[in-house]
Design a protein around this motif. Structure first.
Motif, PDB file in Angstrom:
ATOM      1  N   THR A   1     100.882 -29.028 -19.879  1.00 15.79           N
ATOM      2  CA  THR A   1     102.057 -29.885 -19.776  1.00 15.79           C
ATOM      3  C   THR A   1     102.687 -29.675 -18.403  1.00 15.79           C
ATOM      4  O   THR A   1     102.678 -28.561 -17.859  1.00 15.79           O
ATOM      5  CB  THR A   1     103.089 -29.558 -20.869  1.00 15.79           C
ATOM      6  OG1 THR A   1     103.456 -28.175 -20.774  1.00 15.79           O
ATOM      7  CG2 THR A   1     102.503 -29.829 -22.258  1.00 15.79           C
ATOM      8  N   TYR A   2     103.226 -30.741 -17.859  1.00 15.26           N
ATOM      9  CA  TYR A   2     103.831 -30.701 -16.531  1.00 15.26           C
ATOM     10  C   TYR A   2     105.290 -31.122 -16.641  1.00 15.26           C
ATOM     11  O   TYR A   2     105.632 -32.010 -17.432  1.00 15.26           O
ATOM     12  CB  TYR A   2     103.102 -31.654 -15.578  1.00 15.26           C
ATOM     13  CG  TYR A   2     101.646 -31.317 -15.370  1.00 15.26           C
ATOM     14  CD1 TYR A   2     101.251 -30.401 -14.407  1.00 15.26           C
ATOM     15  CD2 TYR A   2     100.657 -31.914 -16.148  1.00 15.26           C
ATOM     16  CE1 TYR A   2      99.919 -30.082 -14.208  1.00 15.26           C
ATOM     17  CE2 TYR A   2      99.313 -31.610 -15.960  1.00 15.26           C
ATOM     18  CZ  TYR A   2      98.954 -30.697 -15.000  1.00 15.26           C
ATOM     19  OH  TYR A   2      97.630 -30.385 -14.813  1.00 15.26           O
ATOM     20  N   PRO A   3     106.154 -30.532 -15.845  1.00 16.58           N
ATOM     21  CA  PRO A   3     107.551 -30.975 -15.846  1.00 16.58           C
ATOM     22  C   PRO A   3     107.682 -32.340 -15.192  1.00 16.58           C
ATOM     23  O   PRO A   3     106.851 -32.735 -14.366  1.00 16.58           O
ATOM     24  CB  PRO A   3     108.256 -29.891 -15.016  1.00 16.58           C
ATOM     25  CG  PRO A   3     107.190 -29.387 -14.092  1.00 16.58           C
ATOM     26  CD  PRO A   3     105.909 -29.433 -14.886  1.00 16.58           C
ATOM     27  N   ILE A   4     108.715 -33.067 -15.564  1.00 10.55           N
ATOM     28  CA  ILE A   4     109.019 -34.326 -14.890  1.00 10.55           C
ATOM     29  C   ILE A   4     109.518 -34.002 -13.485  1.00 10.55           C
ATOM     30  O   ILE A   4     110.455 -33.222 -13.311  1.00 10.55           O
ATOM     31  CB  ILE A   4     110.081 -35.123 -15.661  1.00 10.55           C
ATOM     32  CG1 ILE A   4     109.599 -35.415 -17.089  1.00 10.55           C
ATOM     33  CG2 ILE A   4     110.418 -36.414 -14.916  1.00 10.55           C
ATOM     34  CD1 ILE A   4     108.363 -36.270 -17.161  1.00 10.55           C
ATOM     35  N   ARG A   5     108.878 -34.605 -12.498  1.00  9.68           N
ATOM     36  CA  ARG A   5     109.256 -34.360 -11.108  1.00  9.68           C
ATOM     37  C   ARG A   5     109.531 -35.695 -10.420  1.00  9.68           C
ATOM     38  O   ARG A   5     108.897 -36.699 -10.718  1.00  9.68           O
ATOM     39  CB  ARG A   5     108.150 -33.611 -10.361  1.00  9.68           C
ATOM     40  CG  ARG A   5     107.846 -32.235 -10.946  1.00  9.68           C
ATOM     41  CD  ARG A   5     107.012 -31.403  -9.998  1.00  9.68           C
ATOM     42  NE  ARG A   5     105.671 -31.942  -9.836  1.00  9.68           N
ATOM     43  CZ  ARG A   5     104.855 -31.620  -8.821  1.00  9.68           C
ATOM     44  NH1 ARG A   5     105.281 -30.796  -7.869  1.00  9.68           N
ATOM     45  NH2 ARG A   5     103.644 -32.119  -8.741  1.00  9.68           N
ATOM     46  N   ILE A   6     110.455 -35.646  -9.467  1.00  6.68           N
ATOM     47  CA  ILE A   6     110.848 -36.832  -8.732  1.00  6.68           C
ATOM     48  C   ILE A   6     110.401 -36.696  -7.278  1.00  6.68           C
ATOM     49  O   ILE A   6     110.680 -35.690  -6.620  1.00  6.68           O
ATOM     50  CB  ILE A   6     112.376 -37.043  -8.788  1.00  6.68           C
ATOM     51  CG1 ILE A   6     112.861 -37.092 -10.246  1.00  6.68           C
ATOM     52  CG2 ILE A   6     112.756 -38.310  -8.025  1.00  6.68           C
ATOM     53  CD1 ILE A   6     112.177 -38.124 -11.115  1.00  6.68           C
ATOM     54  N   GLY A   7     109.707 -37.715  -6.803  1.00 10.30           N
ATOM     55  CA  GLY A   7     109.273 -37.758  -5.418  1.00 10.30           C
ATOM     56  C   GLY A   7     109.935 -38.898  -4.664  1.00 10.30           C
ATOM     57  O   GLY A   7     110.342 -39.897  -5.253  1.00 10.30           O
TER      58      GLY A   7
ATOM     59  N   ALA B   1     119.206 -42.158  -8.622  1.00  8.11           N
ATOM     60  CA  ALA B   1     119.154 -42.615 -10.014  1.00  8.11           C
ATOM     61  C   ALA B   1     118.093 -41.853 -10.797  1.00  8.11           C
ATOM     62  O   ALA B   1     118.317 -41.451 -11.949  1.00  8.11           O
ATOM     63  CB  ALA B   1     118.878 -44.111 -10.056  1.00  8.11           C
ATOM     64  N   LEU B   2     116.937 -41.624 -10.184  1.00  8.77           N
ATOM     65  CA  LEU B   2     115.871 -40.891 -10.869  1.00  8.77           C
ATOM     66  C   LEU B   2     116.228 -39.427 -11.078  1.00  8.77           C
ATOM     67  O   LEU B   2     115.918 -38.845 -12.127  1.00  8.77           O
ATOM     68  CB  LEU B   2     114.565 -41.008 -10.080  1.00  8.77           C
ATOM     69  CG  LEU B   2     113.780 -42.293 -10.256  1.00  8.77           C
ATOM     70  CD1 LEU B   2     112.521 -42.254  -9.396  1.00  8.77           C
ATOM     71  CD2 LEU B   2     113.399 -42.542 -11.709  1.00  8.77           C
ATOM     72  N   VAL B   3     116.874 -38.820 -10.091  1.00  7.04           N
ATOM     73  CA  VAL B   3     117.270 -37.419 -10.251  1.00  7.04           C
ATOM     74  C   VAL B   3     118.269 -37.281 -11.384  1.00  7.04           C
ATOM     75  O   VAL B   3     118.171 -36.345 -12.204  1.00  7.04           O
ATOM     76  CB  VAL B   3     117.832 -36.879  -8.912  1.00  7.04           C
ATOM     77  CG1 VAL B   3     118.527 -35.530  -9.133  1.00  7.04           C
ATOM     78  CG2 VAL B   3     116.721 -36.742  -7.875  1.00  7.04           C
ATOM     79  N   ARG B   4     119.250 -38.171 -11.466  1.00  7.86           N
ATOM     80  CA  ARG B   4     120.225 -38.123 -12.559  1.00  7.86           C
ATOM     81  C   ARG B   4     119.520 -38.328 -13.909  1.00  7.86           C
ATOM     82  O   ARG B   4     119.847 -37.622 -14.880  1.00  7.86           O
ATOM     83  CB  ARG B   4     121.303 -39.188 -12.365  1.00  7.86           C
ATOM     84  CG  ARG B   4     122.275 -38.891 -11.239  1.00  7.86           C
ATOM     85  CD  ARG B   4     123.575 -39.689 -11.407  1.00  7.86           C
ATOM     86  NE  ARG B   4     123.334 -41.121 -11.545  1.00  7.86           N
ATOM     87  CZ  ARG B   4     123.310 -41.975 -10.548  1.00  7.86           C
ATOM     88  NH1 ARG B   4     123.525 -41.552  -9.304  1.00  7.86           N
ATOM     89  NH2 ARG B   4     123.104 -43.261 -10.763  1.00  7.86           N
ATOM     90  N   TRP B   5     118.594 -39.260 -13.951  1.00  7.14           N
ATOM     91  CA  TRP B   5     117.826 -39.486 -15.187  1.00  7.14           C
ATOM     92  C   TRP B   5     117.030 -38.250 -15.568  1.00  7.14           C
ATOM     93  O   TRP B   5     117.035 -37.832 -16.735  1.00  7.14           O
ATOM     94  CB  TRP B   5     116.915 -40.690 -14.983  1.00  7.14           C
ATOM     95  CG  TRP B   5     115.846 -40.842 -16.017  1.00  7.14           C
ATOM     96  CD1 TRP B   5     115.978 -41.356 -17.279  1.00  7.14           C
ATOM     97  CD2 TRP B   5     114.473 -40.456 -15.877  1.00  7.14           C
ATOM     98  NE1 TRP B   5     114.759 -41.315 -17.943  1.00  7.14           N
ATOM     99  CE2 TRP B   5     113.826 -40.768 -17.093  1.00  7.14           C
ATOM    100  CE3 TRP B   5     113.727 -39.880 -14.852  1.00  7.14           C
ATOM    101  CZ2 TRP B   5     112.475 -40.530 -17.305  1.00  7.14           C
ATOM    102  CZ3 TRP B   5     112.369 -39.631 -15.056  1.00  7.14           C
ATOM    103  CH2 TRP B   5     111.770 -39.966 -16.268  1.00  7.14           C
TER     104      TRP B   5
END
Length: 261
Positions: free
Chosen positions: A2-8, A253-257
């Motif tokens: 499993t991988y954590p949700i990451r934002i690029g 927005a993605l980081v807040r999500w």
């Protein structure tokens, strides 16, 4: 696995005539809390003025390695055609050390003919470029294994592309991360093909992290697309950001999500 949700964030190195604009955007990305900052490997802008301001990929990654302290960095993606594979491995190892082990080695077969023509590379065909990538990946891995000093970690290899016959086979054989340039509609079919290639080569498909761009400019669209992709198993979600202003609103927005999950 499993991988954590990451934002690029892909900071596209175009239309920013003053490099300070890019340096500031990198700083803002790290302050914002994104996980990965990408650039791309082209010599001219991909949209807007085709002869507009543009900077080179790998020298920029070296600068980012010194500037940042937390985010991972890499190209989305580096073009295999532009550098000898052993040299590319050595460049990646060096940026890995400068960054303290935060480089992702993104690579693809290349596609932008203007880059090739203007800089004197043979364009060939889509098939020949993929064959070159197939020959390069074992050389890259072999050189990484023999460099002194060794990389600080096993540098993750991100392969970009979605071609079902050759590209996804290479992902199954060599990739740690797959960026398919897909969306929620096209991803499932391509992922199924990748899973079949993994079965053919004896690779657990769960060991390949799934990466995708996230479409949209307004908050609701971005979040809806992110939810759809993560529901399909994508864990690295990236938004593109163009110069010269580098508006990080979609990334915010993605980081807040991500943080509210």
């Amino acid at each position: 696995m499993t991988y954590p949700i990451r934002i690029g964030v892909q900071l596209q190195p175009q239309h920013a005539p003053d490099y300070n604009q890019i340096r500031d955007a990198v700083r803002r990305c790290e302050d914002l809390g994104v996980d990965v900052v990408f650039n791309w490997d082209h010599f001219y802008p991909l949209y807007g003025d085709p002869d507009g301001a543009h900077f080179e990929c790998w020298t920029m990654l070296g600068a980012w390695a010194e500037q940042t302290s937390r985010v991972e960095i890499g190209a989305l993606v580096s073009c295999n055609s532009y550098r000898n594979p052993d040299l590319l491995a050595d460049m990646a190892r060096t940026v890995d050390h400068i960054s303290g082990g935060r480089l992702i080695l993104g690579i693809g077969s290349g596609w932008k003919q203007k880059d090739y023509d203007e800089y004197g590379y043979e364009f060939g065909t889509a098939g020949s470029r993929l064959d070159d990538l197939a020959a390069a990946l074992p050389r890259i891995k072999s050189r990484l294994a023999n460099l002194n000093p060794a990389p600080t970690r096993q540098i993750p290899i991100l392969i970009g592309g979605q071609g079902e016959k050759k590209t996804l086979r290479l992902v199954a054989e060599h990739g740690d991360i797959w960026h398919g340039f897909t969306n929620a509609e096209s991803y499932p079919g391509k992922a199924e093909v990748l899973d079949r290639h993994c079965s053919d080569v004896g690779r657990d498909p769960a060991k390949i992290e799934r990466s995708s761009g996230v479409e949209g400019r307004d908050h609701d669209t971005i979040v809806a697309n992110a939810e759809a992709l993560t529901g399909l198993g994508v864990t690295l979600l990236t938004v593109g950001c163009d110069g010269p202003d580098y508006d990080l609103g979609p990334a915010e927005a993605l980081v807040r999500w991500r943080d509210s999950r």
